[in-house]
Design a protein around this motif. Sequence first.
Motif, PDB file in Angstrom:
ATOM      1  N   GLY A   1     -70.116 -45.314 -18.624  1.00 27.00           N
ATOM      2  CA  GLY A   1     -70.596 -45.486 -19.996  1.00 27.00           C
ATOM      3  C   GLY A   1     -69.444 -45.806 -20.928  1.00 27.00           C
ATOM      4  O   GLY A   1     -69.298 -45.225 -21.998  1.00 27.00           O
ATOM      5  N   GLY A   2     -68.608 -46.745 -20.522  1.00 30.61           N
ATOM      6  CA  GLY A   2     -67.521 -47.209 -21.389  1.00 30.61           C
ATOM      7  C   GLY A   2     -67.954 -48.443 -22.149  1.00 30.61           C
ATOM      8  O   GLY A   2     -69.152 -48.716 -22.341  1.00 30.61           O
ATOM      9  N   LEU A   3     -66.980 -49.229 -22.574  1.00 33.78           N
ATOM     10  CA  LEU A   3     -67.275 -50.417 -23.377  1.00 33.78           C
ATOM     11  C   LEU A   3     -68.204 -51.375 -22.632  1.00 33.78           C
ATOM     12  O   LEU A   3     -69.140 -51.922 -23.198  1.00 33.78           O
ATOM     13  N   ALA A   4     -67.947 -51.569 -21.351  1.00 31.90           N
ATOM     14  CA  ALA A   4     -68.739 -52.534 -20.578  1.00 31.90           C
ATOM     15  C   ALA A   4     -70.094 -51.958 -20.197  1.00 31.90           C
ATOM     16  O   ALA A   4     -71.132 -52.613 -20.364  1.00 31.90           O
ATOM     17  N   GLY A   5     -70.095 -50.736 -19.667  1.00 32.87           N
ATOM     18  CA  GLY A   5     -71.336 -50.142 -19.168  1.00 32.87           C
ATOM     19  C   GLY A   5     -72.352 -49.960 -20.280  1.00 32.87           C
ATOM     20  O   GLY A   5     -73.555 -50.205 -20.101  1.00 32.87           O
ATOM     21  N   CYS A   6     -71.891 -49.518 -21.455  1.00 31.18           N
ATOM     22  CA  CYS A   6     -72.823 -49.308 -22.576  1.00 31.18           C
ATOM     23  C   CYS A   6     -73.465 -50.628 -22.981  1.00 31.18           C
ATOM     24  O   CYS A   6     -74.670 -50.703 -23.223  1.00 31.18           O
ATOM     25  N   GLU A   7     -72.628 -51.661 -23.064  1.00 35.73           N
ATOM     26  CA  GLU A   7     -73.165 -52.960 -23.495  1.00 35.73           C
ATOM     27  C   GLU A   7     -74.131 -53.516 -22.456  1.00 35.73           C
ATOM     28  O   GLU A   7     -75.193 -54.052 -22.787  1.00 35.73           O
TER      29      GLU A   7
ATOM     30  N   GLN B   1     -61.100 -38.170 -23.538  1.00 31.87           N
ATOM     31  CA  GLN B   1     -60.986 -36.809 -24.079  1.00 31.87           C
ATOM     32  C   GLN B   1     -62.267 -36.259 -24.663  1.00 31.87           C
ATOM     33  O   GLN B   1     -62.334 -35.082 -24.994  1.00 31.87           O
ATOM     34  N   THR B   2     -63.280 -37.099 -24.851  1.00 34.96           N
ATOM     35  CA  THR B   2     -64.506 -36.613 -25.501  1.00 34.96           C
ATOM     36  C   THR B   2     -65.705 -36.900 -24.596  1.00 34.96           C
ATOM     37  O   THR B   2     -65.636 -37.762 -23.721  1.00 34.96           O
ATOM     38  N   PRO B   3     -66.817 -36.194 -24.869  1.00 33.67           N
ATOM     39  CA  PRO B   3     -68.029 -36.492 -24.077  1.00 33.67           C
ATOM     40  C   PRO B   3     -68.740 -37.756 -24.550  1.00 33.67           C
ATOM     41  O   PRO B   3     -69.717 -38.170 -23.952  1.00 33.67           O
ATOM     42  N   LEU B   4     -68.257 -38.356 -25.624  1.00 29.85           N
ATOM     43  CA  LEU B   4     -68.947 -39.530 -26.176  1.00 29.85           C
ATOM     44  C   LEU B   4     -68.835 -40.727 -25.253  1.00 29.85           C
ATOM     45  O   LEU B   4     -67.821 -40.918 -24.580  1.00 29.85           O
ATOM     46  N   LEU B   5     -69.886 -41.542 -25.267  1.00 30.54           N
ATOM     47  CA  LEU B   5     -69.812 -42.810 -24.541  1.00 30.54           C
ATOM     48  C   LEU B   5     -68.958 -43.787 -25.340  1.00 30.54           C
ATOM     49  O   LEU B   5     -68.657 -43.571 -26.507  1.00 30.54           O
ATOM     50  N   CYS B   6     -68.578 -44.878 -24.690  1.00 28.38           N
ATOM     51  CA  CYS B   6     -67.845 -45.946 -25.356  1.00 28.38           C
ATOM     52  C   CYS B   6     -66.582 -45.426 -26.043  1.00 28.38           C
ATOM     53  O   CYS B   6     -66.247 -45.823 -27.152  1.00 28.38           O
TER      54      CYS B   6
ATOM     55  N   GLY C   1     -64.280 -48.805 -15.028  1.00 30.26           N
ATOM     56  CA  GLY C   1     -63.072 -48.915 -15.827  1.00 30.26           C
ATOM     57  C   GLY C   1     -61.761 -48.757 -15.077  1.00 30.26           C
ATOM     58  O   GLY C   1     -61.724 -48.604 -13.857  1.00 30.26           O
ATOM     59  N   PRO C   2     -60.667 -48.781 -15.861  1.00 27.24           N
ATOM     60  CA  PRO C   2     -59.331 -48.779 -15.267  1.00 27.24           C
ATOM     61  C   PRO C   2     -58.982 -47.467 -14.575  1.00 27.24           C
ATOM     62  O   PRO C   2     -58.064 -47.419 -13.757  1.00 27.24           O
ATOM     63  N   LEU C   3     -59.719 -46.404 -14.917  1.00 27.34           N
ATOM     64  CA  LEU C   3     -59.387 -45.101 -14.320  1.00 27.34           C
ATOM     65  C   LEU C   3     -60.590 -44.596 -13.526  1.00 27.34           C
ATOM     66  O   LEU C   3     -60.987 -43.439 -13.645  1.00 27.34           O
ATOM     67  N   THR C   4     -61.174 -45.494 -12.758  1.00 29.33           N
ATOM     68  CA  THR C   4     -62.342 -45.160 -11.933  1.00 29.33           C
ATOM     69  C   THR C   4     -62.122 -43.834 -11.206  1.00 29.33           C
ATOM     70  O   THR C   4     -61.115 -43.638 -10.546  1.00 29.33           O
TER      71      THR C   4
ATOM     72  N   VAL D   1     -62.605 -53.554 -14.798  1.00 23.54           N
ATOM     73  CA  VAL D   1     -62.474 -53.580 -13.345  1.00 23.54           C
ATOM     74  C   VAL D   1     -62.621 -55.003 -12.783  1.00 23.54           C
ATOM     75  O   VAL D   1     -62.210 -55.284 -11.664  1.00 23.54           O
ATOM     76  N   THR D   2     -63.159 -55.932 -13.590  1.00 29.32           N
ATOM     77  CA  THR D   2     -63.285 -57.320 -13.118  1.00 29.32           C
ATOM     78  C   THR D   2     -62.022 -58.141 -13.383  1.00 29.32           C
ATOM     79  O   THR D   2     -61.942 -59.303 -12.985  1.00 29.32           O
ATOM     80  N   GLY D   3     -61.072 -57.552 -14.114  1.00 30.86           N
ATOM     81  CA  GLY D   3     -59.834 -58.301 -14.376  1.00 30.86           C
ATOM     82  C   GLY D   3     -59.771 -58.901 -15.765  1.00 30.86           C
ATOM     83  O   GLY D   3     -59.195 -59.965 -15.953  1.00 30.86           O
ATOM     84  N   VAL D   4     -60.409 -58.221 -16.733  1.00 35.25           N
ATOM     85  CA  VAL D   4     -60.132 -58.561 -18.125  1.00 35.25           C
ATOM     86  C   VAL D   4     -59.386 -57.374 -18.725  1.00 35.25           C
ATOM     87  O   VAL D   4     -59.356 -56.296 -18.153  1.00 35.25           O
ATOM     88  N   GLU D   5     -58.786 -57.600 -19.872  1.00 36.40           N
ATOM     89  CA  GLU D   5     -57.987 -56.581 -20.542  1.00 36.40           C
ATOM     90  C   GLU D   5     -58.563 -56.372 -21.925  1.00 36.40           C
ATOM     91  O   GLU D   5     -58.845 -57.353 -22.613  1.00 36.40           O
ATOM     92  N   GLY D   6     -58.685 -55.116 -22.356  1.00 32.40           N
ATOM     93  CA  GLY D   6     -59.026 -54.879 -23.749  1.00 32.40           C
ATOM     94  C   GLY D   6     -60.462 -54.438 -23.955  1.00 32.40           C
ATOM     95  O   GLY D   6     -61.348 -54.709 -23.141  1.00 32.40           O
ATOM     96  N   TYR D   7     -60.672 -53.752 -25.075  1.00 32.59           N
ATOM     97  CA  TYR D   7     -61.989 -53.196 -25.376  1.00 32.59           C
ATOM     98  C   TYR D   7     -63.062 -54.288 -25.479  1.00 32.59           C
ATOM     99  O   TYR D   7     -64.104 -54.214 -24.835  1.00 32.59           O
ATOM    100  N   ILE D   8     -62.804 -55.270 -26.352  1.00 35.01           N
ATOM    101  CA  ILE D   8     -63.890 -56.233 -26.602  1.00 35.01           C
ATOM    102  C   ILE D   8     -64.088 -57.172 -25.413  1.00 35.01           C
ATOM    103  O   ILE D   8     -65.192 -57.642 -25.165  1.00 35.01           O
ATOM    104  N   GLU D   9     -63.016 -57.442 -24.667  1.00 38.26           N
ATOM    105  CA  GLU D   9     -63.159 -58.266 -23.470  1.00 38.26           C
ATOM    106  C   GLU D   9     -64.045 -57.539 -22.454  1.00 38.26           C
ATOM    107  O   GLU D   9     -64.929 -58.134 -21.828  1.00 38.26           O
ATOM    108  N   SER D  10     -63.815 -56.220 -22.307  1.00 38.61           N
ATOM    109  CA  SER D  10     -64.631 -55.431 -21.371  1.00 38.61           C
ATOM    110  C   SER D  10     -66.081 -55.434 -21.827  1.00 38.61           C
ATOM    111  O   SER D  10     -67.002 -55.597 -21.023  1.00 38.61           O
TER     112      SER D  10
END
Length: 463
Positions: free
Chosen positions: A12-18, A45-50, A137-140, A362-371
């Motif tokens: 539930g990060g930037l990519a999964g939420c979208e 650090q938080t329970p929040l998504l994204c 994400g990067p820290l799977t 995880v697909t090889g893009v960098e950055g919040y909005i790219e993800s």
Amino acid sequence: MIGRPDVTVIGGGLAGCEAAWQLAERGLAVALVDMKPARMSPAHQTPLLCELVCSNSLRSDDPEVGAGLLKRELREVGSLVMACADQHRVPAGSALAVERFGFGRAVTTRLALHRNIRLERRVIDRLPDGPTIVASGPLTGGQLADTIRGMLGGERLYFYDAIAPIVAAESIDMEHAFRASRWARDTATDHSGPPAETASYSSDGEPAGDYINCPLAKEQYYRFVAEIRSARKMAAHPFEELRFFEGCLPIEVMVERGDDVLRHGPMRPIGLTDPRTGTRPFAVVQLRPENRYRSAYNLVGFQTRLAYPEQRRIFAMIPALSGGEFLRYGSVHRNTYIDSPALLGPEFELKQRSDIRFAGLVTGVEGYIESCAIGLLAGLFLAARLRGTACPPPPPTTAMGGLYNHITAPRPPSQSFSPTNINWGLLPGLGRKVRKRERKRLLSRRAAGDFAAWLASVAREAA
Ligand SMILES: Cc1cc2nc3c(=O)[nH]c(=O)nc-3n(C[C@H](O)[C@H](O)[C@H](O)COP(=O)(O)OP(=O)(O)OC[C@H]3O[C@@H](n4cnc5c(N)ncnc54)[C@H](O)[C@@H]3O)c2cc1C
């Protein structure tokens, strides 16, 4: 409350939420699974998504900058992340920065309340049956990385990026450079493996080749080395215990081993003759095309942890790059990403198992909005597939299309795959020389028209 989901989204990060949002909005039942708060990565650090794990800036909001163009496209296609970011923006000049907790709460709430989404808080170690998007994400976490590695074969999942800087082709001063491929097989310079070119000469006797070579005289080289040695480096995160492969050492690590190490490594001049002097240069920085448009070149073997302003300052000491426009800076950091161009099909599905798709960093893009952008596309593609319609990929002249091509276009074996953020080098150039400011204006305008046409075709296909 949904029953059996049509799709499972892991992460539930930037990519999964979208991705989950786009699927749910198109009527599909989604299980969105995140391991937080039961298990936290070293950065979350938080329970929040994204969750924005570091900076609260989503970078430029100016559509004449790559990151701004991508935001404009994300808004036009109905991105949840952008809607919540706009709602929680804080003053940051031309950048879009957000109040991170308000932003995270807004995304979490909208997903949790969506009637087609079931939010599950648990660690996934094995891939579920049925259509799945992996956006971990990067820290799977958990054993998922091992599961993915086992499925892909050991060599196709990477845990670090070692990224070399990229410079805009137009900004290379060809008065101080020459084109030529090395006569012998390249070996140690580039962890991507040896390009097998041999020297070639055009009919008029001018050396031809895929590489642009930027020579340095003896004094220039040693001054360059001294500056790298004393430059400020980026600090590692506490959980980043970097281990370097001998074949792709950062330049500053090589410099620590001796003044001449670079000159015998990525800057070696062997096999190269400067046509202007007829002699072999003392040292050479080789530039290799980064894309098929030849609008951007990477500095071969120049992966580095130098701070960005230091890269700008020190690489300007290379005569051919004194006015270099850097589209991406070098970096080395902890990451988890797959060799997407080799592994994924046109909808980010695994070629070997098409019910499994990937999205985000995880697909090889960098950055919040790219993800976020790759998550959004993954959602659109899968929704269309499951509804029996089609979703064409975005055109290559758009920011989304540039990212799409980066992770799906096949690469020659000599070119390693490394993550990228959005930059103009991912888009085809204009085909003529135009001043930098005007070029960006024209590229942005072209992208706007092509994106609108694409959106119309997506709507037509979905109808
Ligand atoms: C330390 C660090 C700092 C960064 N700083 C920036 C920055 O300042 N700006 C920027 O643009 N980018 C930054 N990035 C890159 C950033 O991670 C990405 O831009 C973005 O968060 C990636 O989005 P994602 O959705 O792919 O992954 P994430 O946002 O990381 O989301 C992945 C989600 O998957 C969950 N998950 C992982 N494994 C499992 C599992 N096995 N089961 C269930 N859930 C799981 C995680 O809990 C997480 O919520 C940084 C990355 C790191 C590691």
